[in-house]
Design a protein around this motif. Structure first.
Motif, short mmCIF file in Angstrom:
data_model
loop_
_atom_site.label_atom_id
_atom_site.label_comp_id
_atom_site.label_asym_id
_atom_site.label_seq_id
_atom_site.Cartn_x
_atom_site.Cartn_y
_atom_site.Cartn_z
N MET A 45 -2.21 0.01 -14.78
CA MET A 45 -2.25 1.44 -15.06
C MET A 45 -3.41 2.11 -14.32
SD MET A 45 -0.52 3.67 -16.74
CE MET A 45 -0.64 5.33 -17.38
N THR A 46 -4.56 1.44 -14.29
CA THR A 46 -5.72 1.98 -13.58
C THR A 46 -5.43 2.11 -12.10
OG1 THR A 46 -7.22 1.02 -15.20
CG2 THR A 46 -8.15 1.66 -13.07
N ASP A 47 -4.76 1.08 -11.53
CA ASP A 47 -4.43 1.11 -10.11
C ASP A 47 -3.51 2.29 -9.79
OD1 ASP A 47 -5.93 -1.09 -9.66
OD2 ASP A 47 -4.27 -2.51 -9.67
N GLU B 51 -4.23 5.36 -7.27
CA GLU B 51 -3.33 5.70 -6.17
C GLU B 51 -2.98 7.19 -6.22
OE1 GLU B 51 0.08 3.20 -6.14
OE2 GLU B 51 -1.08 1.35 -5.90
N ASP B 52 -2.70 7.70 -7.43
CA ASP B 52 -2.38 9.12 -7.57
C ASP B 52 -3.57 9.99 -7.15
OD1 ASP B 52 0.12 8.52 -8.49
OD2 ASP B 52 -0.37 8.75 -10.62
N ALA C 75 -4.03 14.96 0.19
CA ALA C 75 -3.33 16.23 0.39
C ALA C 75 -4.32 17.38 0.60
CB ALA C 75 -2.44 16.52 -0.82
N LEU C 76 -5.47 17.29 -0.03
CA LEU C 76 -6.48 18.36 0.08
C LEU C 76 -7.45 18.13 1.23
CD1 LEU C 76 -7.34 18.73 -3.71
CD2 LEU C 76 -6.02 20.32 -2.32
N TRP D 164 -14.95 11.58 -6.45
CA TRP D 164 -13.66 11.93 -7.04
C TRP D 164 -13.05 10.72 -7.76
CZ3 TRP D 164 -10.82 15.41 -8.98
CH2 TRP D 164 -9.41 15.35 -9.00
N MET D 165 -13.21 9.56 -7.19
CA MET D 165 -12.64 8.35 -7.80
C MET D 165 -13.42 7.93 -9.04
SD MET D 165 -10.03 7.92 -5.95
CE MET D 165 -9.37 6.29 -6.34
N LYS D 166 -14.68 8.36 -9.13
CA LYS D 166 -15.52 7.97 -10.26
C LYS D 166 -15.45 8.96 -11.42
CE LYS D 166 -19.01 5.34 -7.67
NZ LYS D 166 -20.44 5.31 -7.26
#
Length: 288
Positions: free
Chosen positions: A1-3, A7-8, A15-16, A45-47
């Motif tokens: 689920m974390t992966d 990915e999302d 995209a940004l 952003w990932m954190k």
């Protein structure tokens, strides 16, 4: 689920990324530094707890802008110790691209004279169209202060805005004609293209030969190109492609030393008013 969530988040950032790159590059004038800023923004952003982020684009734009403001503090010292004229790293559009550049090279040079906060307020409001309330949140000043910052910046950069912008087609015609005349030594054809107040700005960064100071005035520029043409006839200079260099008509060439070079032409009333040449190999790596 974390992966899956990662990915999302990665897809959302990707995209940004083009819009964020536009902010970072225009703030810093360096492709390499802008890439570093985006990498740091991605790590943050990932954190972050993304469930708490209501507007990812606004959050990431704020993150990128604040990182750029920090970077500019050290960049100002680097500019002061730079060898010869400093020009921003060239971003080259293909000649087929139709997007009009909102920040041309002369405007980027004018932005260099602003404080970091003035630059941020001007770019975010005048170029990217953000409301002053959003600008205030981004640079952590109140809206009234942001209006003053943008107004001061506007006064400084007004002269850098093109008054008689040449069409893209005509601009590329002049760029190709300038390449041919300057390399062949056709001084009559070259002189017909230049304005009386023409200037040449060459950025070698102390790593390749370049004029240590801008060359100013018609006679001085003609004399410079006359001697340059002699050298180029002996050593050669190959046109790689024509295109738009930081929003200005220009071209990329392969020089005799095996290095690339970009030339950008500022054109008003059908005459070339300024020539910007980037020779510093550190600023041209991304073009390879």
């Amino acid at each position: 689920m974390t992966d899956v969530r990662h990915e999302d988040a990665g897809r959302g950032f990707a995209a940004l990324r083009p819009a964020l790159m536009r902010v970072a590059y225009r703030m810093l004038g360096s492709v390499a530094d802008a890439e570093d800023i985006l990498q740091e923004a991605f790590i943050r952003w990932m954190k972050v707890d993304r469930g708490e982020v209501l507007e990812p684009e606004a959050f990431l734009r704020r993150t990128v802008t604040r990182l750029c403001l920090d970077q500019l503090k050290s960049a100002r010292h680097q500019r002061e110790t730079y060898v010869g004229p400093w020009l921003p790293e060239p971003v080259v559009e293909e000649e087929e691209e139709e997007e009009e550049e909102d920040v041309t090279l002369p405007l980027m040079l004018a932005l260099e004279r602003l404080s970091p906060l003035e630059r941020a307020a001007f770019l975010l409001h005048d170029v990217f169209g953000l409301e002053f309330e959003e600008v205030a949140t981004t640079i952590q000043r109140d809206a009234a202060a942001c209006r003053q910052l943008a107004a001061r910046a506007r006064t400084h950069v007004r002269e850098a805005r093109p008054r008689y912008q040449v069409s893209r087609h005509r601009g590329l015609e002049l760029a190709r004609a300038f390449f041919t005349a300057s390399r062949s030594g056709d001084m009559q054809a070259l002189g017909a293209m230049l304005a009386d107040d023409i200037s040449v700005h060459a950025d070698g960064g102390g790593k390749r030969p370049a004029a240590a100071e801008p060359i100013l005035g018609f006679e001085a520029v003609m004399k410079f190109h006359e001697s340059l043409a002699v050298k180029l006839r002996e050593s050669g200079s190959t046109l790689v492609r024509a295109g738009f260099v930081n929003g200005l008509p220009g071209f990329i060439t392969l020089e005799a030393d095996g290095e690339l070079q970009t030339t950008a032409l500022d054109i008003e009333d059908g005459r070339i008013t300024a020539i910007y040449v980037v020779r510093n190999p550190d600023k041209l790596r991304h073009l390879h």
